[in-house]
Scaffold this active site. Structure first.
Site, PDB file in Angstrom:
ATOM      1  N   ALA A 255       0.838  -1.205   0.000  1.00  0.00           N
ATOM      2  CA  ALA A 255       0.000   0.000   0.000  1.00  0.00           C
ATOM      3  C   ALA A 255       0.868   1.248   0.000  1.00  0.00           C
ATOM      4  O   ALA A 255       1.980   1.245   0.524  1.00  0.00           O
ATOM      5  CB  ALA A 255      -0.903  -0.023   1.228  1.00  0.00           C
ATOM      6  N   CYS A 263       3.493   4.725 -17.592  1.00  0.00           N
ATOM      7  CA  CYS A 263       2.775   3.605 -18.215  1.00  0.00           C
ATOM      8  C   CYS A 263       1.381   3.333 -17.651  1.00  0.00           C
ATOM      9  O   CYS A 263       0.406   3.397 -18.389  1.00  0.00           O
ATOM     10  CB  CYS A 263       3.634   2.343 -18.126  1.00  0.00           C
ATOM     11  SG  CYS A 263       5.142   2.484 -19.096  1.00  0.00           S
TER      12      CYS A 263
HETATM   13  P1  NAD Z   1      10.042   8.597 -24.161  1.00  0.00           P
HETATM   14  O1  NAD Z   1       9.050   9.688 -24.281  1.00  0.00           O
HETATM   15  O2  NAD Z   1      10.996   8.590 -23.020  1.00  0.00           O
HETATM   16  O3  NAD Z   1      10.903   8.484 -25.507  1.00  0.00           O
HETATM   17  C1  NAD Z   1      10.356   8.532 -26.786  1.00  0.00           C
HETATM   18  C2  NAD Z   1      11.397   9.135 -27.710  1.00  0.00           C
HETATM   19  O4  NAD Z   1      10.940   9.040 -29.064  1.00  0.00           O
HETATM   20  C3  NAD Z   1      11.673  10.621 -27.458  1.00  0.00           C
HETATM   21  O5  NAD Z   1      13.048  10.817 -27.211  1.00  0.00           O
HETATM   22  C4  NAD Z   1      11.249  11.309 -28.778  1.00  0.00           C
HETATM   23  O6  NAD Z   1      12.034  12.426 -29.105  1.00  0.00           O
HETATM   24  C5  NAD Z   1      11.419  10.174 -29.767  1.00  0.00           C
HETATM   25  N1  NAD Z   1      10.666  10.342 -31.013  1.00  0.00           N
HETATM   26  C6  NAD Z   1       9.367  10.666 -31.178  1.00  0.00           C
HETATM   27  N2  NAD Z   1       9.064  10.724 -32.498  1.00  0.00           N
HETATM   28  C7  NAD Z   1      10.186  10.411 -33.175  1.00  0.00           C
HETATM   29  C8  NAD Z   1      10.518  10.305 -34.550  1.00  0.00           C
HETATM   30  N3  NAD Z   1       9.612  10.526 -35.511  1.00  0.00           N
HETATM   31  N4  NAD Z   1      11.775   9.968 -34.879  1.00  0.00           N
HETATM   32  C9  NAD Z   1      12.704   9.750 -33.950  1.00  0.00           C
HETATM   33  N5  NAD Z   1      12.459   9.839 -32.618  1.00  0.00           N
HETATM   34  C10 NAD Z   1      11.224  10.166 -32.237  1.00  0.00           C
HETATM   35  O7  NAD Z   1       9.163   7.254 -24.154  1.00  0.00           O
HETATM   36  P2  NAD Z   1       9.454   5.893 -23.347  1.00  0.00           P
HETATM   37  O8  NAD Z   1       9.154   6.075 -21.907  1.00  0.00           O
HETATM   38  O9  NAD Z   1      10.750   5.326 -23.775  1.00  0.00           O
HETATM   39  O10 NAD Z   1       8.281   4.999 -23.938  1.00  0.00           O
HETATM   40  C11 NAD Z   1       8.247   4.599 -25.301  1.00  0.00           C
HETATM   41  C12 NAD Z   1       7.170   3.560 -25.463  1.00  0.00           C
HETATM   42  O11 NAD Z   1       7.481   2.401 -24.690  1.00  0.00           O
HETATM   43  C13 NAD Z   1       5.773   3.996 -25.005  1.00  0.00           C
HETATM   44  O12 NAD Z   1       4.819   3.406 -25.825  1.00  0.00           O
HETATM   45  C14 NAD Z   1       5.693   3.421 -23.616  1.00  0.00           C
HETATM   46  O13 NAD Z   1       4.364   3.184 -23.209  1.00  0.00           O
HETATM   47  C15 NAD Z   1       6.442   2.118 -23.757  1.00  0.00           C
HETATM   48  N6  NAD Z   1       7.045   1.605 -22.522  1.00  0.00           N
HETATM   49  C16 NAD Z   1       7.637   2.468 -21.639  1.00  0.00           C
HETATM   50  C17 NAD Z   1       8.223   1.950 -20.491  1.00  0.00           C
HETATM   51  C18 NAD Z   1       8.848   2.874 -19.487  1.00  0.00           C
HETATM   52  O14 NAD Z   1       9.151   2.402 -18.385  1.00  0.00           O
HETATM   53  N7  NAD Z   1       9.117   4.132 -19.788  1.00  0.00           N
HETATM   54  C19 NAD Z   1       8.225   0.566 -20.242  1.00  0.00           C
HETATM   55  C20 NAD Z   1       7.648  -0.272 -21.181  1.00  0.00           C
HETATM   56  C21 NAD Z   1       7.055   0.253 -22.333  1.00  0.00           C
END
Ligand code: NAD
Length: 432
Positions: A255, A263
């Site tokens: 808790a 996420c």
């Molecule tokens: P983030 O926002 O940290 O990173 C995304 C990156 O993509 C940014 O640096 C952005 O500049 C880049 N980007 C966007 N458009 C682009 C393009 N056209 N060309 C090149 N780069 C581009 O996101 P994140 O936290 O890494 O999450 C990414 C995905 O993974 C999401 O769908 C998220 O739900 C999933 N995910 C995240 C986690 C987590 O712990 N953060 C864990 C599992 C899954």
């Protein structure tokens, strides 16, 4: 194998670096040139334990590079991982897939030989079908395969989670691409990770269903904690008692504050929205969201009670403001809700977080960052332990605090009430 990670955020960077550490040639692409320039110099823009060392090691080994040129990077690679963000659409609950589709369009211009296009981002079921349609407009279907390979890493534990995952889920509708991915992941499978080979749509849904289930577990124990507070029961006894049942398991039964992060909040909303498109009502997840949204109000109410409803001019310290320990990620942290409300009510807030000052609070009156635990608790009326950083697990309050003794509200149940009370502090925790 030559890999290209598109989107160098938490997921793209961590998985790219780890893949390079496994011996692959990896190029990490991002449209944010500033980020790419820093990474080329070995400077990691996010806080993730162990990541900087691994980035520097693999740049030196010439297996890891960074670029803002998507087209060339895609052309030079065999497997393309899409790792861009899928935030909640403004004004709604569905996932905003514009970043995904923009990348798909750009990739479709650069297919010069057979490539596997893998979605690592969390995307709603049928997104893979849409990506396939976009790629098909300019390319022969024989030249690419679209696969779903959701990522399950947790921020703060990301390298360990990537290297020793419980499972690797690969959803592909073709044998060829599945074989390529199985080969890529074979070093992890040989260390004991389960490899689940499934359909693309199933892989997409496994990710959302998993996150929604974990969010449900947290919310469930938070509600049980409310009942414990009224009935003189320690919620930790309940967590242990429930967790010993192997069908339930002990993890995610602690808790505390509302769940947050990048996420759970967005993914629970997105799965509901996806289900609605198919006329399915995910009522359990809907009530999880409602309950979690109300969690911060419940904890704020407890703060008011602890302060005998006199919040104005009270000095309140937040130890930790990130949504969990070992990350600098502030996305949907419950501190973003609690601190502004307390500030509006006239409290004077000081906070300390091991990851430093937070821009998010810059426009709020009387909210100050302090550089040490000691400075942040100096003169405080109420100390709130908000995030479970190791730095806060063995604070010697008795030695650190001279003069007036503040009240301690431990939202993470780190300390023993008996011990803290015996030092002369009023101590409150969650679910007790
Ligand atoms: P983030 O926002 O940290 O990173 C995304 C990156 O993509 C940014 O640096 C952005 O500049 C880049 N980007 C966007 N458009 C682009 C393009 N056209 N060309 C090149 N780069 C581009 O996101 P994140 O936290 O890494 O999450 C990414 C995905 O993974 C999401 O769908 C998220 O739900 C999933 N995910 C995240 C986690 C987590 O712990 N953060 C864990 C599992 C899954």
């Amino acid at each position: 194998m030559k890999l290209c990670m598109i989107g160098t955020g938490y997921v793209g960077l961590v998985s790219g670096v780890c893949f390079s550490d496994l011996g692959n040639d990896v190029i990490c692409v991002d449209k944010n040139k500033h980020k790419i320039n820093s990474l080329q110099e070995g400077k990691v823009p996010i806080y993730e334990p162990g990541l900087t060392e691994l980035v520097i090691k693999n740049i030196k080994n010439k297996r890891l590079s960074f670029s803002s040129n998507l087209k060339t990077s895609v052309k030079n690679s065999d497997i393309i991982f899409i790792c861009v963000g899928t935030p909640t659409k403004k004004g709604g609950g569905s996932a905003d897939l514009s970043q995904i589709y923009n990348v798909a369009k750009e990739v479709s211009l650069s297919i010069n030989k057979f490539k596997v296009i893998v979605t690592k981002s969390t995307v709603p079921v049928t997104t893979g079908d849409e990506i396939e349609k976009i790629l098909s407009k300019r390319n022969d279907k024989k030249t690419f395969s679209v696969v779903s390979n959701p990522e399950f890493l947790r921020e703060g534990e990301a390298i360990r989670d990537f290297t020793y995952p419980d499972r690797i889920v690969v959803g592909s509708n073709e044998k060829k691409s599945n074989k390529i991915l199985k080969n890529l992941y074979s070093p992890l499978v040989s260390k004991g990770a389960e490899y689940l080979d499934t359909t693309r749509r199933a892989a997409e849904l496994i990710k959302y269903a998993s996150n929604a289930f974990l969010a449900t577990k947290i919310t469930f124990i938070n509600e049980i904690a409310n009942l414990c507070e009224k009935t003189g029961i320690n919620v930790e006894d309940i967590s242990i008692g429930m967790g010993l049942d192997k069908r339930i398991g002990s993890r995610f039964l602690r808790a505390g504050p509302a769940y947050g992060g990048s996420c759970f909040p967005k993914d629970t909303k997105a799965i509901i929205s996806t289900a609605e498109k198919f006329n399915i009502n995910l009522s359990v997840i809907k009530s999880v969201i409602r309950s979690n949204e109300n969690r911060s109000n419940i904890l704020l109410k407890r703060i008011y009670e602890i302060l005998s409803h006199k919040v104005k001019n009270k000095k309140i310290t937040f130890l930790g403001v990130t949504f969990k320990a070992n990350t600098d990620d502030m996305r949907d942290s419950s501190s973003l809700l609690m601190i502004p409300i307390l500030s509006k009510k006239g409290a004077i807030i000081k906070y300390y977080d091991p990851t430093g000052y937070k821009e998010e609070f810059k426009n709020f009156k009387n909210v100050y960052y302090e550089e040490t635990v000691k400075k942040s608790i100096d003169g405080s009326d109420l100390i709130i332990i908000h995030t479970e950083w190791n730095d806060f697990k063995s604070i010697n309050f008795k030695n650190l605090i001279r003069g007036k003794k503040p009240i301690i509200y431990d939202m993470r149940n780190i300390y023993s009430d008996l011990k803290i009370n015996s030092q002369g502090f009023k101590y409150f925790s969650v679910g007790k």
